[in-house]
Design a protein around this motif. Sequence first.
Motif, PDB file in Angstrom:
ATOM      1  N   ALA A 121     -21.477 -22.379  -4.158  1.00 12.33           N
ATOM      2  CA  ALA A 121     -21.961 -21.321  -3.315  1.00 12.33           C
ATOM      3  C   ALA A 121     -20.959 -21.145  -2.329  1.00 12.33           C
ATOM      4  N   VAL A 122     -20.506 -22.208  -1.499  1.00 18.67           N
ATOM      5  CA  VAL A 122     -19.633 -22.004  -0.500  1.00 18.67           C
ATOM      6  C   VAL A 122     -18.239 -21.603  -0.974  1.00 18.67           C
ATOM      7  N   GLN A 123     -17.666 -22.502  -1.992  1.00 16.36           N
ATOM      8  CA  GLN A 123     -16.520 -22.151  -2.664  1.00 16.36           C
ATOM      9  C   GLN A 123     -16.610 -20.540  -3.084  1.00 16.36           C
ATOM     10  N   LEU A 124     -17.514 -19.905  -3.558  1.00  9.80           N
ATOM     11  CA  LEU A 124     -17.460 -18.597  -4.174  1.00  9.80           C
ATOM     12  C   LEU A 124     -17.362 -17.594  -2.597  1.00  9.80           C
ATOM     13  N   ASP A 125     -18.074 -18.086  -1.651  1.00  5.61           N
ATOM     14  CA  ASP A 125     -17.854 -17.270  -0.406  1.00  5.61           C
ATOM     15  C   ASP A 125     -16.742 -17.368   0.247  1.00  5.61           C
ATOM     16  N   GLN A 126     -16.057 -18.228   0.122  1.00  6.10           N
ATOM     17  CA  GLN A 126     -14.853 -18.703   0.733  1.00  6.10           C
ATOM     18  C   GLN A 126     -13.715 -17.746  -0.010  1.00  6.10           C
ATOM     19  N   GLY A 127     -13.668 -17.781  -1.344  1.00  3.71           N
ATOM     20  CA  GLY A 127     -12.984 -16.969  -2.185  1.00  3.71           C
ATOM     21  C   GLY A 127     -13.211 -15.494  -1.870  1.00  3.71           C
ATOM     22  N   LEU A 128     -14.519 -14.807  -1.735  1.00 11.36           N
ATOM     23  CA  LEU A 128     -14.785 -13.627  -1.507  1.00 11.36           C
ATOM     24  C   LEU A 128     -14.051 -13.032  -0.062  1.00 11.36           C
ATOM     25  N   VAL A 129     -14.060 -14.028   0.909  1.00 11.94           N
ATOM     26  CA  VAL A 129     -13.545 -13.876   2.415  1.00 11.94           C
ATOM     27  C   VAL A 129     -12.115 -13.495   1.887  1.00 11.94           C
ATOM     28  N   GLN A 130     -11.455 -14.346   1.264  1.00 10.32           N
ATOM     29  CA  GLN A 130     -10.118 -14.294   1.133  1.00 10.32           C
ATOM     30  C   GLN A 130      -9.466 -13.102   0.450  1.00 10.32           C
ATOM     31  N   ASP A 131     -10.393 -12.785  -0.474  1.00 11.76           N
ATOM     32  CA  ASP A 131     -10.072 -11.446  -1.439  1.00 11.76           C
ATOM     33  C   ASP A 131     -10.234 -10.397  -0.414  1.00 11.76           C
ATOM     34  N   LEU A 132     -11.198 -10.279   0.648  1.00  9.32           N
ATOM     35  CA  LEU A 132     -11.388  -9.014   1.325  1.00  9.32           C
ATOM     36  C   LEU A 132     -10.237  -9.026   2.330  1.00  9.32           C
ATOM     37  N   ARG A 133      -9.727 -10.054   2.808  1.00  7.86           N
ATOM     38  CA  ARG A 133      -8.574 -10.315   3.638  1.00  7.86           C
ATOM     39  C   ARG A 133      -7.290  -9.672   3.011  1.00  7.86           C
ATOM     40  N   LYS A 134      -7.132  -9.885   1.800  1.00 11.55           N
ATOM     41  CA  LYS A 134      -5.908  -9.366   0.959  1.00 11.55           C
ATOM     42  C   LYS A 134      -5.929  -7.814   0.790  1.00 11.55           C
ATOM     43  N   VAL A 135      -7.145  -7.410   0.738  1.00 14.14           N
ATOM     44  CA  VAL A 135      -7.458  -5.905   0.575  1.00 14.14           C
ATOM     45  C   VAL A 135      -7.293  -5.473   1.674  1.00 14.14           C
ATOM     46  N   LYS A 136      -7.558  -5.840   2.726  1.00 16.80           N
ATOM     47  CA  LYS A 136      -7.633  -5.302   4.158  1.00 16.80           C
ATOM     48  C   LYS A 136      -6.331  -5.452   4.591  1.00 16.80           C
ATOM     49  N   THR A 137      -5.206  -6.326   4.446  1.00 19.18           N
ATOM     50  CA  THR A 137      -4.025  -6.384   4.774  1.00 19.18           C
ATOM     51  C   THR A 137      -3.112  -5.453   3.867  1.00 19.18           C
ATOM     52  N   GLY A 138      -3.652  -5.383   2.413  1.00 22.64           N
ATOM     53  CA  GLY A 138      -2.930  -4.163   1.663  1.00 22.64           C
ATOM     54  C   GLY A 138      -3.099  -2.805   2.106  1.00 22.64           C
ATOM     55  N   LEU A 139      -4.434  -2.540   2.524  1.00 18.20           N
ATOM     56  CA  LEU A 139      -4.656  -1.081   3.273  1.00 18.20           C
ATOM     57  C   LEU A 139      -3.843  -0.830   4.381  1.00 18.20           C
ATOM     58  N   MET A 140      -3.796  -1.996   5.261  1.00 10.11           N
ATOM     59  CA  MET A 140      -3.041  -1.817   6.248  1.00 10.11           C
ATOM     60  C   MET A 140      -1.472  -1.550   6.284  1.00 10.11           C
ATOM     61  N   LYS A 141      -0.741  -2.266   5.129  1.00  9.01           N
ATOM     62  CA  LYS A 141       0.405  -2.044   4.948  1.00  9.01           C
ATOM     63  C   LYS A 141       0.592  -0.388   4.454  1.00  9.01           C
ATOM     64  N   LYS A 142      -0.225  -0.214   3.338  1.00  8.57           N
ATOM     65  CA  LYS A 142      -0.184   1.275   2.841  1.00  8.57           C
ATOM     66  C   LYS A 142      -0.513   2.227   3.978  1.00  8.57           C
ATOM     67  N   THR A 143      -1.323   1.964   5.101  1.00  4.50           N
ATOM     68  CA  THR A 143      -1.380   2.990   6.039  1.00  4.50           C
ATOM     69  C   THR A 143      -0.085   3.066   6.854  1.00  4.50           C
ATOM     70  N   LYS A 144       0.557   1.830   7.118  1.00  5.30           N
ATOM     71  CA  LYS A 144       1.722   1.820   7.989  1.00  5.30           C
ATOM     72  C   LYS A 144       2.940   2.394   7.460  1.00  5.30           C
ATOM     73  N   LEU A 145       3.065   2.252   6.033  1.00  2.89           N
ATOM     74  CA  LEU A 145       3.897   3.036   5.222  1.00  2.89           C
ATOM     75  C   LEU A 145       3.763   4.556   5.252  1.00  2.89           C
ATOM     76  N   GLY A 146       2.383   4.878   4.904  1.00  2.19           N
ATOM     77  CA  GLY A 146       2.233   6.423   4.895  1.00  2.19           C
ATOM     78  C   GLY A 146       2.310   6.976   6.088  1.00  2.19           C
ATOM     79  N   SER A 147       2.249   6.375   7.244  1.00  2.00           N
ATOM     80  CA  SER A 147       2.405   7.273   8.583  1.00  2.00           C
ATOM     81  C   SER A 147       3.735   7.037   8.905  1.00  2.00           C
ATOM     82  N   GLY A 148       4.973   6.317   8.317  1.00  2.00           N
ATOM     83  CA  GLY A 148       6.182   6.240   8.560  1.00  2.00           C
ATOM     84  C   GLY A 148       7.040   7.574   7.863  1.00  2.00           C
ATOM     85  N   ILE A 149       6.345   7.872   6.944  1.00  2.00           N
ATOM     86  CA  ILE A 149       6.987   8.944   6.155  1.00  2.00           C
ATOM     87  C   ILE A 149       7.010  10.381   6.702  1.00  2.00           C
TER      88      ILE A 149
END
Length: 149
Positions: A121-149
């Motif tokens: 259960a702890v490993q599953l929780d840590q994996g979900l936290v890592q996945d959420l961080r990846k999604v968050k950084t991916g969204l932030m990169k898309k937002t920076k790219l979108g605002s620069g155009i």
Amino acid sequence: QELATGMVNYHQAIKIAQVPLPFPYMQTMELLLILHWAITPPLMCMWVQSAMWTGILTFMQVFFLWSFNCIATELENPFGEDLNDLPVEDMQRSFNQRLLLLLCPSTTRTPVLTPDAMKEAVQLDQGLVQDLRKVKTGLMKKTKLGSGI
């Protein structure tokens, strides 16, 4: 819980089987259907010019009403030996098998957690936290790219 619900439904089915439709109601319905069968053709002749449409519309009305009456007659008593009756014996056999299943030792066993369950259960929780961080950084990169155009 399910046994109680099953018994309630059983008693309701018994009520349906034991309380038939009143005889005067059935006689009145038959008389009204015969009256409809006799009156519909002359009325259709007055309303419709074509003889073909008169026949078609008359047949459809009379056929549908008599069909509904026959269906209601079959539904009045769903228990019996007719082809359209409920398969009560099969339903009872299935119900008995389910009751016997409740008596099996394997169904009375309470599930327990293994010692590894908490670690997983702890490993599953840590994996979900890592996945959420990846999604968050991916969204932030898309937002920076979108605002620069």
